[in-house]
Design a protein around this motif. Structure first.
Motif, mmCIF file in Angstrom:
data_model
loop_
_atom_site.group_PDB
_atom_site.id
_atom_site.type_symbol
_atom_site.label_atom_id
_atom_site.label_comp_id
_atom_site.label_asym_id
_atom_site.label_seq_id
_atom_site.Cartn_x
_atom_site.Cartn_y
_atom_site.Cartn_z
ATOM 1 N N TRP A 188 -9.500 -3.234 -1.836
ATOM 2 C CA TRP A 188 -8.733 -2.033 -2.197
ATOM 3 C C TRP A 188 -8.617 -1.915 -3.715
ATOM 4 N N ALA A 189 -8.299 -3.027 -4.380
ATOM 5 C CA ALA A 189 -8.128 -3.003 -5.834
ATOM 6 C C ALA A 189 -9.454 -2.754 -6.548
ATOM 7 N N TYR A 196 -7.531 -8.006 -9.743
ATOM 8 C CA TYR A 196 -6.649 -8.422 -8.645
ATOM 9 C C TYR A 196 -6.533 -9.936 -8.530
ATOM 10 N N ILE A 230 -9.098 -1.990 -10.412
ATOM 11 C CA ILE A 230 -7.924 -2.825 -10.708
ATOM 12 C C ILE A 230 -8.320 -4.289 -10.635
ATOM 13 N N THR A 241 -1.978 8.769 -5.920
ATOM 14 C CA THR A 241 -3.011 8.889 -6.955
ATOM 15 C C THR A 241 -2.483 8.584 -8.345
ATOM 16 N N LEU A 254 1.969 1.742 -3.566
ATOM 17 C CA LEU A 254 0.966 1.949 -4.612
ATOM 18 C C LEU A 254 -0.085 3.004 -4.284
ATOM 19 N N ALA A 255 -0.022 3.602 -3.107
ATOM 20 C CA ALA A 255 -1.139 4.417 -2.628
ATOM 21 C C ALA A 255 -1.310 5.751 -3.341
ATOM 22 N N ARG A 258 -10.672 0.676 -6.914
ATOM 23 C CA ARG A 258 -9.880 1.521 -7.818
ATOM 24 C C ARG A 258 -9.886 1.009 -9.256
ATOM 25 N N THR A 281 -2.293 4.670 -8.598
ATOM 26 C CA THR A 281 -3.597 3.995 -8.675
ATOM 27 C C THR A 281 -4.315 4.334 -9.979
ATOM 28 N N SER A 282 -4.151 5.548 -10.479
ATOM 29 C CA SER A 282 -4.752 5.912 -11.765
ATOM 30 C C SER A 282 -4.149 5.089 -12.896
ATOM 31 N N TYR A 337 0.825 -1.211 0.000
ATOM 32 C CA TYR A 337 0.000 0.000 0.000
ATOM 33 C C TYR A 337 0.860 1.262 0.000
ATOM 34 N N LEU A 352 -2.852 2.149 -12.570
ATOM 35 C CA LEU A 352 -3.211 0.742 -12.378
ATOM 36 C C LEU A 352 -4.623 0.413 -12.849
#
Length: 290
Positions: free
Chosen positions: A106-107, A114, A112, A78, A75-76, A110, A81-82, A72, A84
């Protein structure tokens, strides 16, 4: 899906990247300490200047770091994550089933795809027939990444959509592995007390591995079926063998913690009325103590 990024270049992460390179994939790597990437760059990997750049470079991103919290932290932001969103994230850090479920949530939040995975190998086994990777999570993500997973391990097993499956089996494997290793170390002390060569004992145990595997398989079948009747060796016989190990340890003045602990469990099984059943009936004692 020939482009893959690897986040984290510890011993395991380096070997995963190396196996992907051997498999003909275009590999981008990132590590907090970039010097660790230099040997991989010499072998054909591309070094990303940031996590965001690594994520942008590939359709599949593999993370192999200390734990999920380190993931996290990496990868946290912005921009990461955008980048990803819409891609496949494969988590190969060690964690629990709860960690895997939290990672999937979490994924998903966003956008993603997983997969949660567990590596049943040490770094120098990666890419070799004896290595195995377990994965669980979204099936479309598995189909997209199946070929690259297979380049990293001799056996890849997809456990379905229950995302905690891989980490649960990993912990179950580690339970067996570490308990068995401690048993081997106690056996080494028995050998030392009697002046026997421990390397000969190790070779003997390696040769016995198929037979031990057969015992484990039969135990798993018995627990799954709930059938503990007509055993070739009963739980009570195992309890007596453990009592003997305790007695020997004390006579030889070696550490008796392991045999005393295991003997106590088997004695509880006998006291609960399971003495005539198969040793796998000890699961009833473990269930009662949950």
């Amino acid at each position: 899906m020939r482009d893959v990024s690897v986040i984290g270049l510890g011993l395991m992460g380096c070997e995963l990247a190396r196996a992907l390179l051997r498999g003909g994939f275009r590999v981008t790597v990132w590590n907090r300490t970039s010097a660790k990437a230099e040997p991989l760059v010499a072998e054909g990997a591309a070094l990303a200047s940031s996590v965001a750049a690594a994520v942008q470079a590939s359709a599949v991103v593999i993370v192999c770091v200390t734990d999920y919290q380190a993931t996290y932290r990496a990868l946290a932001s912005t921009d990461v994550t955008s980048a990803l969103a819409g891609k496949v994230l494969i988590q190969l850090s060690t964690g629990s089933p709860d960690d895997a479920r939290e990672g999937e949530t979490w994924a998903n939040q966003r956008g993603i795809e997983y997969l949660d995975g567990a590596i049943l190998a040490i770094p120098n086994q990666i890419g070799k027939p004896e290595s195995a990777i377990l994965v669980s999570g979204a099936e479309p993500a598995y189909r997209k990444s199946k070929a690259l997973l297979e380049s990293m391990a001799g056996t890849v097993t997809y456990l379905g959509g229950q995302v905690g499956g891989a980490s649960a089996l990993d912990l179950a494997f580690l339970s067996y592995l570490f308990a068995g290793l401690v048993g081997f170390y106690h056996g080494a002390r028995i050998c030392e007390a009697e002046g026997l060569r421990v390397d000969h004992f190790g070779a003997m145990m390696a040769g016995a591995a198929p037979a031990i595997g057969g015992m484990v398989r039969r135990g798993g079948d018995a627990i799954h079926a709930g059938d503990y009747e007509n055993p070739e060796a009963s739980l009570e016989i195992c309890a007596k063998a453990m009592d003997l190990l305790v007695r020997q340890a004390r006579a030889a003045r070696i550490n008796d913690e392991l045999p005393a602990f295991v003997a106590g469990l088997f004695r509880r099984g006998v006291a609960a009325g399971h003495g005539s059943e198969a040793p796998a009936a000890l699961i009833k004692v473990l269930r009662a103590g949950a």
